[in-house]
Design a protein around this motif. Sequence first.
Motif, PDB file in Angstrom:
ATOM      1  N   LEU A 101       0.984  -1.130  -0.089  1.00  0.00           N
ATOM      2  CA  LEU A 101       0.080   0.082   0.049  1.00  0.00           C
ATOM      3  C   LEU A 101       0.753   1.098   0.010  1.00  0.00           C
ATOM      4  CD1 LEU A 101      -2.889   1.236   0.256  1.00  0.00           C
ATOM      5  CD2 LEU A 101      -2.610   1.342   2.530  1.00  0.00           C
ATOM      6  N   VAL A 102       0.787   2.056  -1.070  1.00  0.00           N
ATOM      7  CA  VAL A 102       1.506   3.410  -1.183  1.00  0.00           C
ATOM      8  C   VAL A 102       0.341   4.435  -0.923  1.00  0.00           C
ATOM      9  CG1 VAL A 102       2.638   4.927  -2.527  1.00  0.00           C
ATOM     10  CG2 VAL A 102       3.100   2.533  -2.969  1.00  0.00           C
ATOM     11  N   THR A 103       0.424   5.407   0.348  1.00  0.00           N
ATOM     12  CA  THR A 103      -0.509   5.907   0.716  1.00  0.00           C
ATOM     13  C   THR A 103      -1.025   7.152  -0.221  1.00  0.00           C
ATOM     14  OG1 THR A 103       0.694   7.170   2.186  1.00  0.00           O
ATOM     15  CG2 THR A 103      -0.363   5.173   3.111  1.00  0.00           C
ATOM     16  N   ARG A 104       0.052   7.676  -0.892  1.00  0.00           N
ATOM     17  CA  ARG A 104      -0.248   8.723  -1.608  1.00  0.00           C
ATOM     18  C   ARG A 104       0.353   8.617  -2.895  1.00  0.00           C
ATOM     19  NH1 ARG A 104      -0.269  13.622   1.543  1.00  0.00           N
ATOM     20  NH2 ARG A 104      -0.932  14.738  -0.396  1.00  0.00           N
ATOM     21  N   PRO A 106       6.463  10.138  -6.865  1.00  0.00           N
ATOM     22  CA  PRO A 106       6.897  10.206  -7.818  1.00  0.00           C
ATOM     23  C   PRO A 106       7.152   8.797  -8.456  1.00  0.00           C
ATOM     24  CG  PRO A 106       7.923  11.701  -6.567  1.00  0.00           C
ATOM     25  CD  PRO A 106       6.892  10.981  -5.903  1.00  0.00           C
ATOM     26  N   ASP A 107       7.111   8.767  -9.949  1.00  0.00           N
ATOM     27  CA  ASP A 107       7.167   7.446 -10.535  1.00  0.00           C
ATOM     28  C   ASP A 107       8.579   6.829 -10.294  1.00  0.00           C
ATOM     29  OD1 ASP A 107       5.035   7.586 -11.886  1.00  0.00           O
ATOM     30  OD2 ASP A 107       5.785   8.280 -13.918  1.00  0.00           O
ATOM     31  N   LEU A 137       8.648  -0.893  -7.556  1.00  0.00           N
ATOM     32  CA  LEU A 137       7.724  -1.511  -7.066  1.00  0.00           C
ATOM     33  C   LEU A 137       7.074  -2.616  -7.962  1.00  0.00           C
ATOM     34  CD1 LEU A 137       6.121   0.753  -4.368  1.00  0.00           C
ATOM     35  CD2 LEU A 137       7.815  -0.832  -3.918  1.00  0.00           C
ATOM     36  N   GLU A 138       7.623  -2.629  -9.085  1.00  0.00           N
ATOM     37  CA  GLU A 138       6.982  -3.443  -9.900  1.00  0.00           C
ATOM     38  C   GLU A 138       7.120  -4.927  -9.693  1.00  0.00           C
ATOM     39  OE1 GLU A 138       8.704  -2.351 -13.919  1.00  0.00           O
ATOM     40  OE2 GLU A 138       7.545  -0.496 -13.836  1.00  0.00           O
ATOM     41  N   LEU A 144      11.466  -0.795   0.833  1.00  0.00           N
ATOM     42  CA  LEU A 144      10.227  -1.680   0.863  1.00  0.00           C
ATOM     43  C   LEU A 144      10.337  -2.844   0.154  1.00  0.00           C
ATOM     44  CD1 LEU A 144       6.511  -0.832   0.816  1.00  0.00           C
ATOM     45  CD2 LEU A 144       7.113  -2.731  -0.490  1.00  0.00           C
ATOM     46  N   ALA A 145      11.098  -3.023  -1.173  1.00  0.00           N
ATOM     47  CA  ALA A 145      11.113  -4.214  -1.666  1.00  0.00           C
ATOM     48  C   ALA A 145      12.108  -4.938  -1.217  1.00  0.00           C
ATOM     49  CB  ALA A 145      11.660  -3.688  -3.155  1.00  0.00           C
TER      50      ALA A 145
END
Length: 318
Positions: free
Chosen positions: A6-9, A12-13, A19-20, A303-304
Amino acid sequence: MPEKVLVTREIPDAGLRLLEGFDVTVLSEAPPERDVLLEAVRGAAGILPTVTERIDAEVMDAAGEGLKVVTNMAVGYDNIDVEAATERGVVVTNTPEVLNETTADTAFMLLLAAARRLGEAERLLRSGGWDAWGPKQLIGPDVWGKRLGIIGFGRIGQALARRATGFSMEPVYHDQYRNEDAERELGAQYLELDELLEGCDFVSIHTPLTPETTHLIGTEELRKMKQEAVLVNTSRGPVVDEAALADALAERRIFAAGLDVYEEEPKVHPKLLELENVVLAPHIGSASIETRDKMAALAAENLAAVLRGEQPKTPING
Ligand code: GLV
């Protein structure tokens, strides 16, 4: 099955790209309502929040037992209950280093703008009230040659000291810990807090928000400052007692202030909004294109890494 993230906002790309391969939900452009966050977080193995989300025990429990990591896209992590995370075996990370120079730039920008009355000057011009150059119009104290007190001499505080030297200022600092290497390298003398407040023309705050730093600057501390002094805060709002600062500014007990952070963002003390001698920015300390890319990328990388069973680059716990 890819793990849920979950990314809350909308970030930037540069971050999202990393996170792919995960099952990513980007929640919203604006800060999500609490109940929306609690619902969306269910089953997440990783959460990438920003400073606008409070990630506490309730959110972690709503995510459930599969939650492994919370990677804040910020250097400050007072919005995360790190103790609750540690108890649940959840790794927490932040984004140090990548925003040092940009945030120090913001502090110096506010320092210059507050001293030289840029906000007030622009308001005058835009309102059509500027009729001529004036020998005594909009004058403020020089920055060069003055003494800058830096409260909190971590990475951002030190980056500010380098800027100060470039502007022919004399940097001094106060911190919980003395850093003699940095003192030597930057020519910044250590002072007790009272000495710093009494002896400096400019004071800039760079501490994290902790129980010890909450209202570190209040009525008493403001009374110790010089009447011509300028206070800058780009750290966290609650480090300064906003009501006390508004009074000090209104009564001209200090010359001006430059603020980027507030006690109850996005609210700003109504009295501050009325005052000419304060420059108010909406928490843009790290808001350069390059730095926001780096923050998003670092948070995503952390995260990854955790979800792949690797060490994150910048852990806070564990
Ligand atoms: C922003 O406020 C940050 O802590 O990075």
